[in-house]
Design an enzyme around this catalytic site. Sequence first.
Site, short mmCIF file in Angstrom:
data_model
loop_
_atom_site.label_atom_id
_atom_site.label_comp_id
_atom_site.label_asym_id
_atom_site.label_seq_id
_atom_site.Cartn_x
_atom_site.Cartn_y
_atom_site.Cartn_z
N ILE A 173 21.52 -18.12 0.28
CA ILE A 173 22.54 -17.21 -0.25
C ILE A 173 23.62 -17.04 0.82
CG2 ILE A 173 23.05 -14.88 -1.08
CD1 ILE A 173 21.28 -16.48 -3.00
N HIS A 174 24.85 -17.43 0.47
CA HIS A 174 25.91 -17.32 1.48
C HIS A 174 27.30 -17.06 0.92
CE1 HIS A 174 26.73 -21.44 0.17
NE2 HIS A 174 27.91 -21.29 0.72
N ARG A 175 27.50 -17.19 -0.39
CA ARG A 175 28.85 -17.11 -0.94
C ARG A 175 29.41 -15.69 -0.83
NH1 ARG A 175 30.21 -21.79 -2.70
NH2 ARG A 175 32.28 -20.92 -3.09
N ARG A 199 26.76 -15.21 8.08
CA ARG A 199 27.45 -14.12 7.38
C ARG A 199 26.45 -13.25 6.63
NH1 ARG A 199 31.67 -16.57 4.52
NH2 ARG A 199 30.26 -17.16 2.83
#
Length: 237
Positions: free
Chosen positions: A82-84, A117
Site C-alpha cells: 500500500i503506497h498510493r 511514505r
Amino acid sequence: RSFNRQMPEEINRIVTDSISDLLLCPTDTAVQNLKNEGVQNVIQCGDIMKDAVAFYGKFSAEKSTVISDLNLTDIPFVLATIHRQENTDHLDNLSAIFNGLETIGKDVKIVLPLHPRTKKILQQRRLFHKNILFIDPVGYFDMLELIKNSILVITDSGGLQKEAFFNKKHCIIARTETEWVELVQHDFARIVGSDTKEMMDAFEYFRNKTSDFSINLFGENVGETIYCQIKDLVGIN
C-alpha cells in the site's frame, strides 16, 4: 489508462503518448484507448513485463533468501503493498484498508513491504497493527519470490497486479480503478477501493479459487515482437 487525472503518471502517459512516433501497446484495450484519443502509429505487441517476470523468475529462487529469512517456508501468507497517495494521504481510506488487512491477518499471515511514505504516516497517526508482518522494502528478486510463494496479493500498485497474474496469483486491488481491466474482466482480480468489507469478501472469494492462468492476456514473445516492429524504424539490421 486509469482515467484518473489526479495520478501524476496518468498525465505523464498522455503527454508521452502524444509526442511518440510509434506506440507499442500491451493489450487491445490500450490500443483502443489511443485510437479514441486520435493517436496514430499504434501497434499491439504485448506487455514487456511478462518477459521480465518469466526471465528473472527463473533466477529469483537462487538469488533471494527472503522466504527463509522471514520464516515463511510452507506457511500460507498474503502479500500486500500500500503506497498510493489517495490511500496514504486520506486517513479514512488508510484506516479502512489496514482494518481489512488486520482482520484478514487474524486468519492468515499478512506480509507487507512498507513504503517509506506509508510507514511515516502510520507512525504519525499511531496506527499499529499486530496481525501484519511489516518488512523493509525489497528488491525485485525478493518481490518475485514473495509473489510466487503467496496465496494471493492485495495491492494498490499497478505493476504488481500484472506480476501477480504472471505468477498465477489472484489480486485484490485497493484502488477505485485499474489500468489492467482485463484482469478484472476475466475474474483474476477484483477492485475493492478502501472498503474493508469488500476487501474481506474478495479475500474469501479468491483464497480457494482455482483459475486458468494460461489465458493469453498480455501477448507472447513480447520482446521479440517489439524488436521486429522497431528495427526498421531505427535502422537495425
